[in-house]
Design a protein around this motif. Structure first.
Motif, PDB file in Angstrom:
ATOM      1  N   ASP A  65     -17.238 -20.588 -21.918  1.00  0.00           N
ATOM      2  CA  ASP A  65     -17.938 -21.573 -21.092  1.00  0.00           C
ATOM      3  C   ASP A  65     -18.471 -22.744 -21.910  1.00  0.00           C
ATOM      4  O   ASP A  65     -18.670 -23.833 -21.376  1.00  0.00           O
ATOM      5  CB  ASP A  65     -19.095 -20.907 -20.337  1.00  0.00           C
ATOM      6  N   SER A  66     -18.706 -22.515 -23.191  1.00  0.00           N
ATOM      7  CA  SER A  66     -19.280 -23.590 -24.007  1.00  0.00           C
ATOM      8  C   SER A  66     -18.207 -24.545 -24.533  1.00  0.00           C
ATOM      9  O   SER A  66     -18.542 -25.629 -25.015  1.00  0.00           O
ATOM     10  CB  SER A  66     -20.052 -23.003 -25.194  1.00  0.00           C
ATOM     11  N   TRP A  67     -16.945 -24.151 -24.432  1.00  0.00           N
ATOM     12  CA  TRP A  67     -15.895 -24.963 -25.041  1.00  0.00           C
ATOM     13  C   TRP A  67     -15.586 -26.264 -24.273  1.00  0.00           C
ATOM     14  O   TRP A  67     -15.538 -27.337 -24.898  1.00  0.00           O
ATOM     15  CB  TRP A  67     -14.632 -24.104 -25.260  1.00  0.00           C
ATOM     16  N   PRO A  68     -15.411 -26.254 -22.950  1.00  0.00           N
ATOM     17  CA  PRO A  68     -15.057 -27.521 -22.283  1.00  0.00           C
ATOM     18  C   PRO A  68     -16.047 -28.655 -22.528  1.00  0.00           C
ATOM     19  O   PRO A  68     -15.614 -29.772 -22.854  1.00  0.00           O
ATOM     20  CB  PRO A  68     -14.951 -27.130 -20.807  1.00  0.00           C
ATOM     21  N   PRO A  69     -17.391 -28.432 -22.420  1.00  0.00           N
ATOM     22  CA  PRO A  69     -18.293 -29.560 -22.694  1.00  0.00           C
ATOM     23  C   PRO A  69     -18.243 -30.039 -24.144  1.00  0.00           C
ATOM     24  O   PRO A  69     -18.318 -31.247 -24.402  1.00  0.00           O
ATOM     25  CB  PRO A  69     -19.689 -29.014 -22.363  1.00  0.00           C
ATOM     26  N   LEU A  70     -18.073 -29.112 -25.084  1.00  0.00           N
ATOM     27  CA  LEU A  70     -17.989 -29.523 -26.488  1.00  0.00           C
ATOM     28  C   LEU A  70     -16.708 -30.336 -26.716  1.00  0.00           C
ATOM     29  O   LEU A  70     -16.729 -31.386 -27.359  1.00  0.00           O
ATOM     30  CB  LEU A  70     -18.011 -28.291 -27.408  1.00  0.00           C
ATOM     31  N   LYS A  71     -15.617 -29.850 -26.142  1.00  0.00           N
ATOM     32  CA  LYS A  71     -14.329 -30.539 -26.291  1.00  0.00           C
ATOM     33  C   LYS A  71     -14.415 -31.970 -25.739  1.00  0.00           C
ATOM     34  O   LYS A  71     -13.950 -32.925 -26.372  1.00  0.00           O
ATOM     35  CB  LYS A  71     -13.271 -29.740 -25.525  1.00  0.00           C
ATOM     36  N   HIS A 111     -14.874 -37.701 -26.733  1.00  0.00           N
ATOM     37  CA  HIS A 111     -15.598 -38.956 -26.510  1.00  0.00           C
ATOM     38  C   HIS A 111     -15.847 -39.699 -27.833  1.00  0.00           C
ATOM     39  O   HIS A 111     -15.694 -40.905 -27.908  1.00  0.00           O
ATOM     40  CB  HIS A 111     -16.926 -38.668 -25.807  1.00  0.00           C
ATOM     41  N   TYR A 112     -16.234 -38.977 -28.864  1.00  0.00           N
ATOM     42  CA  TYR A 112     -16.585 -39.638 -30.130  1.00  0.00           C
ATOM     43  C   TYR A 112     -15.402 -39.835 -31.066  1.00  0.00           C
ATOM     44  O   TYR A 112     -15.522 -40.531 -32.075  1.00  0.00           O
ATOM     45  CB  TYR A 112     -17.705 -38.862 -30.836  1.00  0.00           C
ATOM     46  N   GLY A 113     -14.276 -39.228 -30.753  1.00  0.00           N
ATOM     47  CA  GLY A 113     -13.056 -39.443 -31.544  1.00  0.00           C
ATOM     48  C   GLY A 113     -13.234 -39.098 -33.008  1.00  0.00           C
ATOM     49  O   GLY A 113     -13.847 -38.083 -33.353  1.00  0.00           O
ATOM     50  N   ARG A 117     -15.111 -39.970 -35.263  1.00  0.00           N
ATOM     51  CA  ARG A 117     -16.425 -39.953 -35.915  1.00  0.00           C
ATOM     52  C   ARG A 117     -17.008 -38.545 -35.997  1.00  0.00           C
ATOM     53  O   ARG A 117     -18.009 -38.311 -36.656  1.00  0.00           O
ATOM     54  CB  ARG A 117     -17.400 -40.882 -35.167  1.00  0.00           C
ATOM     55  N   VAL A 118     -16.378 -37.629 -35.256  1.00  0.00           N
ATOM     56  CA  VAL A 118     -16.863 -36.237 -35.249  1.00  0.00           C
ATOM     57  C   VAL A 118     -15.711 -35.301 -35.613  1.00  0.00           C
ATOM     58  O   VAL A 118     -14.609 -35.447 -35.096  1.00  0.00           O
ATOM     59  CB  VAL A 118     -17.426 -35.869 -33.858  1.00  0.00           C
ATOM     60  N   SER A 119     -15.971 -34.385 -36.518  1.00  0.00           N
ATOM     61  CA  SER A 119     -14.969 -33.374 -36.874  1.00  0.00           C
ATOM     62  C   SER A 119     -15.467 -32.006 -36.433  1.00  0.00           C
ATOM     63  O   SER A 119     -16.648 -31.704 -36.559  1.00  0.00           O
ATOM     64  CB  SER A 119     -14.747 -33.334 -38.385  1.00  0.00           C
ATOM     65  N   LEU A 120     -14.535 -31.215 -35.948  1.00  0.00           N
ATOM     66  CA  LEU A 120     -14.883 -29.872 -35.494  1.00  0.00           C
ATOM     67  C   LEU A 120     -14.051 -28.841 -36.233  1.00  0.00           C
ATOM     68  O   LEU A 120     -12.835 -29.005 -36.386  1.00  0.00           O
ATOM     69  CB  LEU A 120     -14.612 -29.739 -33.995  1.00  0.00           C
ATOM     70  N   VAL A 121     -14.719 -27.802 -36.691  1.00  0.00           N
ATOM     71  CA  VAL A 121     -13.989 -26.668 -37.246  1.00  0.00           C
ATOM     72  C   VAL A 121     -14.457 -25.412 -36.508  1.00  0.00           C
ATOM     73  O   VAL A 121     -15.650 -25.207 -36.315  1.00  0.00           O
ATOM     74  CB  VAL A 121     -14.159 -26.567 -38.792  1.00  0.00           C
ATOM     75  N   VAL A 122     -13.480 -24.648 -36.027  1.00  0.00           N
ATOM     76  CA  VAL A 122     -13.806 -23.403 -35.319  1.00  0.00           C
ATOM     77  C   VAL A 122     -13.567 -22.217 -36.239  1.00  0.00           C
ATOM     78  O   VAL A 122     -12.529 -22.127 -36.903  1.00  0.00           O
ATOM     79  CB  VAL A 122     -12.971 -23.254 -34.024  1.00  0.00           C
ATOM     80  N   HIS A 123     -14.560 -21.342 -36.286  1.00  0.00           N
ATOM     81  CA  HIS A 123     -14.429 -20.083 -37.026  1.00  0.00           C
ATOM     82  C   HIS A 123     -14.412 -18.943 -36.017  1.00  0.00           C
ATOM     83  O   HIS A 123     -15.340 -18.850 -35.200  1.00  0.00           O
ATOM     84  CB  HIS A 123     -15.632 -19.870 -37.957  1.00  0.00           C
ATOM     85  N   PRO A 124     -13.402 -18.078 -36.072  1.00  0.00           N
ATOM     86  CA  PRO A 124     -13.472 -16.919 -35.187  1.00  0.00           C
ATOM     87  C   PRO A 124     -14.557 -15.962 -35.661  1.00  0.00           C
ATOM     88  O   PRO A 124     -14.717 -15.765 -36.871  1.00  0.00           O
ATOM     89  CB  PRO A 124     -12.083 -16.278 -35.293  1.00  0.00           C
ATOM     90  N   PHE A 125     -15.319 -15.443 -34.729  1.00  0.00           N
ATOM     91  CA  PHE A 125     -16.384 -14.502 -35.077  1.00  0.00           C
ATOM     92  C   PHE A 125     -16.320 -13.325 -34.100  1.00  0.00           C
ATOM     93  O   PHE A 125     -16.937 -13.348 -33.032  1.00  0.00           O
ATOM     94  CB  PHE A 125     -17.749 -15.195 -35.030  1.00  0.00           C
TER      95      PHE A 125
END
Ligand SMILES: *[C@@H]1O[C@H](CO)[C@@H](O)[C@H](O)[C@H]1NC(C)=O
Ligand SMILES: *[C@@H]1O[C@H](CO)[C@@H](O)[C@H](O)[C@H]1NC(C)=O
Ligand SMILES: *[C@@H]1O[C@H](CO)[C@@H](O)[C@H](O)[C@H]1NC(C)=O
Length: 224
Positions: free
Chosen positions: A68-74, A79-81, A83-91
């Protein structure tokens, strides 16, 4: 008096045991082998540099709150293109059935076709119900593993099925998944979703972050 002495002796022994135990813990920590590269999957291959805002997300692919938290973060990241980097760690949470196998599938996917990793993560999010609770309670581990291998291959390209199957027997993919888990532990992660921005944990509970909250977090950082 004698009784007191014995008590003190016992206290001394207990303290000695505690010290020994602490030494053992320290030793175990020291034994975590350093990974040869950083953990995680970069979104759209936009690797962070000193000019970008870094968001680290710890997700369990079979966790409904992570889903549920993924769509708003995505949406916020898009939106910021650049200027923002995302790294996902499986936990993989210990109390979620098959969380480790599905986290391992993400590592396997990343190894076979790194541009399909997020697609697989989203497929897990979309079909979580197939992999825990009653859906798998009476299935053997090898059956579930094959189910997840087929699911993975379907998402990254059916031609990869044999490669996915064999990657599940490769100790390297097991090790990579353990490293993800240990990395989360070292950072103090105790549930999912769990987010860090520029290395710092967010005060908000990860599962309550909607699009507007993400904008409120990221926007002021870009202004400075
Ligand atoms: C890798 O994944 C991407 C995205 O899902 C897909 O378009 C591409 O065809 C895949 N490549 C291979 C070799 O399977
Ligand atoms: C799971 O299956 C059991 C037995 O078939 C049933 O009693 C139970 O209600 C089911 N649970 C859910 C959450 O569907
Ligand atoms: C799992 O197997 C048990 C024992 O055979 C059975 O009672 C139960 O209903 C089964 N659960 C599901 C969800 O199929």
């Amino acid at each position: 008096m004698e009784f007191l002495k014995i008590q003190n002796y016992n206290t001394l022994m207990t303290m000695k045991s505690i010290v020994l135990l602490l030494l053992c813990v320290v030793r175990v920590n020291a034994q975590v082998t350093l990974p040869s590269r950083q953990d995680g999957f970069w979104y759209k291959n936009r690797i962070a540099d000193t000019e970008t805002i870094l968001i680290e997300a710890f997700f369990d692919p079979l966790c409904p709150d992570s889903r549920d938290s993924w769509p708003p973060l995505k949406l916020a990241i898009e939106h910021y293109g650049s200027r923002v980097s995302l790294v996902v760690h499986p936990f993989p949470l210990p109390y979620h059935d098959n969380a480790f196998i599905s986290s391992r599938a993400l590592h396997i996917s990343n190894q076979l076709n790194s541009s399909a990793t997020y697609r697989l993560l989203e497929s897990f999010f979309d079909h979580q119900g197939k992999f825990y609770g009653n859906a798998t309670i009476n299935l053997s581990r090898s059956f579930v593993l094959d189910k997840i291998a087929r699911f993975t291959a379907k998402s990254i390209g059916n031609s990869h099925y044999a490669a996915v199957k064999s990657a599940f027997t490769d100790p390297k993919t097991d090790h990579a998944t353990r490293i993800s888990f240990k990395y989360g532990c070292i950072k103090g992660v105790y549930g999912t979703p769990f987010f860090f921005v520029n290395g710092f944990p967010l005060a908000d509970d990860g599962s309550t972050l909607d699009y507007n909250k993400w904008r409120k977090i990221i926007h002021p950082l870009l202004k400075n």
